[in-house]
Scaffold this motif. Structure first.
Motif, PDB file in Angstrom:
ATOM      1  N   LEU A  14      25.988 -17.960 -16.222  1.00  0.00           N
ATOM      2  CA  LEU A  14      25.349 -17.187 -15.698  1.00  0.00           C
ATOM      3  C   LEU A  14      23.333 -17.735 -15.483  1.00  0.00           C
ATOM      4  O   LEU A  14      22.664 -17.125 -15.381  1.00  0.00           O
ATOM      5  CB  LEU A  14      25.134 -16.081 -17.232  1.00  0.00           C
ATOM      6  N   GLN A  15      23.209 -18.218 -16.504  1.00  0.00           N
ATOM      7  CA  GLN A  15      21.966 -18.393 -16.341  1.00  0.00           C
ATOM      8  C   GLN A  15      21.272 -20.112 -16.060  1.00  0.00           C
ATOM      9  O   GLN A  15      20.661 -19.917 -14.755  1.00  0.00           O
ATOM     10  CB  GLN A  15      21.479 -19.163 -17.450  1.00  0.00           C
ATOM     11  N   GLU A  16      22.616 -21.074 -15.511  1.00  0.00           N
ATOM     12  CA  GLU A  16      22.140 -22.616 -14.713  1.00  0.00           C
ATOM     13  C   GLU A  16      22.446 -22.585 -13.406  1.00  0.00           C
ATOM     14  O   GLU A  16      21.977 -22.851 -12.295  1.00  0.00           O
ATOM     15  CB  GLU A  16      23.107 -22.944 -15.478  1.00  0.00           C
ATOM     16  N   ILE A  17      23.764 -21.249 -12.932  1.00  0.00           N
ATOM     17  CA  ILE A  17      23.841 -21.095 -11.536  1.00  0.00           C
ATOM     18  C   ILE A  17      23.161 -19.912 -10.838  1.00  0.00           C
ATOM     19  O   ILE A  17      22.721 -19.587  -9.503  1.00  0.00           O
ATOM     20  CB  ILE A  17      25.503 -21.094 -11.244  1.00  0.00           C
ATOM     21  N   PHE A  18      23.400 -18.941 -11.629  1.00  0.00           N
ATOM     22  CA  PHE A  18      23.579 -17.402 -10.540  1.00  0.00           C
ATOM     23  C   PHE A  18      21.576 -17.284 -10.668  1.00  0.00           C
ATOM     24  O   PHE A  18      21.008 -17.310 -10.321  1.00  0.00           O
ATOM     25  CB  PHE A  18      23.883 -16.454 -11.883  1.00  0.00           C
ATOM     26  N   VAL A  19      21.170 -17.368 -12.716  1.00  0.00           N
ATOM     27  CA  VAL A  19      19.336 -17.233 -12.306  1.00  0.00           C
ATOM     28  C   VAL A  19      18.535 -18.055 -12.013  1.00  0.00           C
ATOM     29  O   VAL A  19      18.308 -17.617 -10.529  1.00  0.00           O
ATOM     30  CB  VAL A  19      19.532 -16.854 -14.272  1.00  0.00           C
ATOM     31  N   ARG A  20      19.281 -19.346 -11.998  1.00  0.00           N
ATOM     32  CA  ARG A  20      18.471 -20.391 -11.212  1.00  0.00           C
ATOM     33  C   ARG A  20      19.088 -19.978  -9.521  1.00  0.00           C
ATOM     34  O   ARG A  20      17.610 -20.851  -8.252  1.00  0.00           O
ATOM     35  CB  ARG A  20      19.078 -21.879 -11.495  1.00  0.00           C
ATOM     36  N   GLY A  21      19.601 -19.832  -9.196  1.00  0.00           N
ATOM     37  CA  GLY A  21      20.030 -20.462  -7.675  1.00  0.00           C
ATOM     38  C   GLY A  21      19.551 -18.459  -6.959  1.00  0.00           C
ATOM     39  O   GLY A  21      18.838 -19.077  -5.927  1.00  0.00           O
ATOM     40  N   LEU A  22      19.315 -17.593  -8.455  1.00  0.00           N
ATOM     41  CA  LEU A  22      18.607 -16.531  -7.456  1.00  0.00           C
ATOM     42  C   LEU A  22      17.051 -16.816  -7.417  1.00  0.00           C
ATOM     43  O   LEU A  22      16.511 -16.488  -6.617  1.00  0.00           O
ATOM     44  CB  LEU A  22      18.732 -15.135  -8.613  1.00  0.00           C
ATOM     45  N   LEU A  23      16.490 -16.970  -7.802  1.00  0.00           N
ATOM     46  CA  LEU A  23      14.688 -17.903  -7.980  1.00  0.00           C
ATOM     47  C   LEU A  23      14.612 -19.211  -7.054  1.00  0.00           C
ATOM     48  O   LEU A  23      14.011 -18.871  -5.997  1.00  0.00           O
ATOM     49  CB  LEU A  23      14.622 -18.304  -9.659  1.00  0.00           C
ATOM     50  N   GLU A  24      15.519 -19.362  -6.418  1.00  0.00           N
ATOM     51  CA  GLU A  24      15.852 -20.240  -4.892  1.00  0.00           C
ATOM     52  C   GLU A  24      15.692 -18.984  -4.261  1.00  0.00           C
ATOM     53  O   GLU A  24      14.985 -19.902  -2.708  1.00  0.00           O
ATOM     54  CB  GLU A  24      16.222 -21.670  -5.143  1.00  0.00           C
TER      55      GLU A  24
END
Length: 705
Positions: free
Chosen positions: A379-389
């Motif tokens: 949820l945090q390291e893969i999705f959120v960080r990926g979405l912010l990129e």
């Protein structure tokens, strides 16, 4: 078999019979190979025709072993000799096979016939087998000892014998003599070179220092005239810590004429008495000396190993009890008991998976992330960080924006801050977040499915495979049911962002502010009086160029297209002419089939692009932040938290049904067999532990009297 507990003690009668009883316990339980406890024993090893059978018959005092030109011993014969003084009304000497309990043999010819018959039952006519034949012989003419007669070592297959007969026999012998609990009786004929003895060669592989090996030199009476075996017997050729014993075998004529072994013993005594060269070793030679030596060695060997043997039996019993516990109980017989068992397994499984999600497992790893920690990572390291990129606006060029502005304007003139192209471009950017948002839910679903499999414990997977499969399948069905609303919610969240471009959002920069930002950027790059040449604004998608600008003309209205071109010379490239002028006549050209938007030709057009880009960046950041927050919440609510909310009820509804319970508990036949074998092993080890305890108690009572 008959007990001799009330009979007078003889050499080794206490310890050797104890081991005999332990051997009987393990053999009756069918424990062989790696499952058997290594008990103290003496293995008799020798090549074919070494006189090995004659030595054993001499120790017993009766003919009872098969004879012939081929391999006679094709299965290990565990021979328990028990000194039992004759009692009135009972046979003086008798034998009993473990595979025929209760049947007493007083005719030793019948014992030989049964050994041959039992060998053929397992081995056929020529093969060998590692399965023991166990024979107990009680007699007043024997000392208490236990020996294992192994097949004679051979080098070449003869007749119908298997081609690898030599390897089979050597491996069988090594499987016994490699154990530290095994003493080795290495039989070698005196008329062969001791250095080439097959028996000693094998024994040195496992006992290089000769600590466990007693050498037996046979056929002393048929050595070449003028030779003797004194150096052999004194250990001067191949030293052994336990030494050597020389014996004189019965000759073939004595066997053929059925002369008694007592007669052979008398001839043996006469031989040593008549050979002065053997005077120094005569007291340690002969069948009587060998019998005393073997019985004493075995009793001392058992006495040394007994404390460790008791510890090993207790330890192996504990391990067997743990194995039995892991295999679980037998399948209950009544419907109510089966239903209760299934219900308990369902609840335990649901609790185990929920504990894994919440990080409450007692066996969490210290090396890798597990359970709920993996879900948070998704949820945090893969999705959120990926979405912010993700930044779709960076891939939109000025030409794209200009084209969109002109397309949405249609036949109308373009206003300074057009609303429609901004909204269309904003929706295109927002739509690109849909797939990573859906992937987030799918990745979490896959993690939960993996946890569903690892949450199955061995007491389910190893005992009730049908129940394990049903649990995993039903759990994955439940998780898939949670995935659907999670995906629907995610799609709705994205569609909500697409449904209304909220330009009134407090964090949105807004048109006026975006225009100010764009104007400041343009003036900053065009308003430098000190440099003759100035850079154009740093516009995404555009290369920086050095351009000469006439600052005084900024804001002045050009009277002709040429003046306008001069006014923005170097900043904006003039568009390609769509007409031609010849001889004072204008000729209009048809538009191409693929028509691109005009490039920015005025500061106003350039500002339109910059303002639109500024608005896109601002609004996309708002939508991205909302989805980065809401998507994990949707996944947690519809998928992750549903494990604790309804998995137990789902499993009960699907699996706790009268018509399915019996099938769920259908046990793998192999598991049932393993459980029965393990239970038998526990019982055998318990009986062995009790036997040793009782023996020690008797010793304590005897010593106190």
């Amino acid at each position: 078999m008959r007990s001799s507990a009330s009979e007078p003690r003889t050499l080794g009668q206490g310890l050797v019979p104890l081991v005999n009883r332990l051997q009987d316990i393990f053999a009756s339980a069918g424990l062989r190979g790696s499952k058997a406890v290594d008990l103290p024993c003496i293995a008799v090893v020798g090549s074919q025709s070494s006189g090995k059978s004659s030595v054993l018959e001499a120790l017993v005092g009766r003919d009872f072993l098969p004879r012939g030109p081929d391999i006679c011993t094709r299965r290990p014969l565990l021979l328990q000799l028990v000194h039992t003084p004759a009692r009135r009304g009972e046979p003086e000497e008798w034998g009993e096979f473990l595979h025929l309990p209760g049947k007493i043999y007083t005719n030793f010819e019948e014992i030989r016939a049964e050994i041959e018959a039992e060998t053929d039952r397992t081995c056929g006519n020529k093969a060998v087998s590692n399965k023991q034949i166990r024979l107990k012989i009680c007699s007043p003419n024997v000392l208490t000892m236990t020996l294992v007669d192994l097949p004679g070592i051979t080098r070449v297959a003869v007749g119908d014998q298997p081609e690898d007969i030599e390897i089979q026999i050597r491996n069988m012998i090594l499987s016994y003599i490699k154990r530290e609990t095994c003493l080795i009786l290495a039989v070698t004929p005196a008329n062969s070179d001791l250095a080439n003895s097959d028996a000693l060669t094998l024994s040195k592989q496992v006992d290089p220092e000769g600590k466990r090996t007693l050498g037996v030199i046979t056929k002393l009476d048929i050595m070449d005239r003028g030779t003797n075996a004194v150096k052999y017997l004194k250990g001067e050729v191949i030293p052994l810590k336990l030494g050597y014993v020389g014996v004189v075998n019965r000759c073939q004529a004595d066997i053929a004429e059925r002369r008694s072994i007592n007669h052979a013993r008398k001839l043996e005594a006469d031989f040593f008495a008549s050979k002065p060269e053997y005077a120094d070793v005569a007291c340690s030679c002969g069948i009587h000396a060998l019998s005393r030596n073997v019985s004493t060695l075995l009793a001392d060997h058992i006495s040394t190993l007994l404390p460790d043997l008791q510890v090993r039996i207790m330890r192996e019993r504990s391990e067997a009890e743990r194995d039995l516990e892991l295999l679980g109980p037998d399948v209950p017989e009544t419907d109510s008991e089966r239903a209760a068992l299934v219900l308990s397994k369902l609840e335990r499984y649901a609790q185990s998976l929920q504990a894994a999600v919440e990080g409450r497992n007692h066996s969490l790893s210290v090396d890798v992330l597990e359970g709920g920690a993996r879900i948070r990572h998704v949820l945090q390291e893969i999705f959120v960080r990926g979405l912010l990129e993700l930044n779709p606006t960076s891939t939109i060029t000025d030409e794209h924006i200009r084209t969109k502005i002109q397309n949405t304007a249609g036949t109308k003139a373009v206003l300074l801050v057009p609303e429609e192209p901004f909204e269309q471009l904003a929706r295109q950017c927002i739509e690109k977040m849909l797939e990573p948002c859906k992937q987030c839910a799918t990745l979490v679903h896959d993690e939960l499915c993996a946890m569903a499999m690892t949450s199955l414990t061995k007491d389910v997977t190893g005992v009730y495979p049908h129940l394990a499969d049903a649990l995993e399948k039903s759990c994955k069905e439940y998780l898939t049911q949670g995935l659907r609303p999670a995906l629907d919610m995610i799609v709705n969240l994205v569609e909500c962002q697409l449904a209304h471009i909220n330009t009134s959002h407090p964090d949105f920069i807004g048109g006026p502010q975006a225009l100010i930002v764009a104007q400041k950027a343009l003036k900053k790059h065009l308003g430098d009086d000190d440099d003759e040449e100035n850079e154009v604004p740093d516009v995404p998608g555009k290369n920086k160029k050095k351009n000469v600008v006439d600052k005084e003309n900024i804001g002045a209205k050009p009277t002709t297209l040429e003046k306008a071109g001069e006014w923005v010379t170097g900043i904006l490239s003039p568009s390609k002419r769509n007409y031609s002028v010849e001889n004072g006549t204008v000729k209009l050209l048809s538009p191409p089939k693929k028509l691109s938007a005009n490039k920015c030709e005025t500061p106003e057009e350039y500002l339109q692009v910059m303002v639109t880009r500024t608005l896109l960046d601002s609004y996309f950041n708002i939508s991205r932040g909302i989805l980065a927050d809401m998507v994990p919440k949707a996944v947690m609510h519809f998928l992750v938290n549903s494990v604790g909310r309804g998995l137990r009820q789902h499993l009960i509804g699907k699996l706790y049904q009268p018509h399915t319970i019996r099938g769920l508990l259908a046990e793998d036949p192999e598991v049932a067999l393993i459980r029965e074998q393990t239970r038998t092993r526990v019982e055998a080890l318990s009986a062995a532990a009790l036997t040793i305890s009782e023996f020690k108690s008797q010793l304590t009572v005897t010593s106190s009297m």
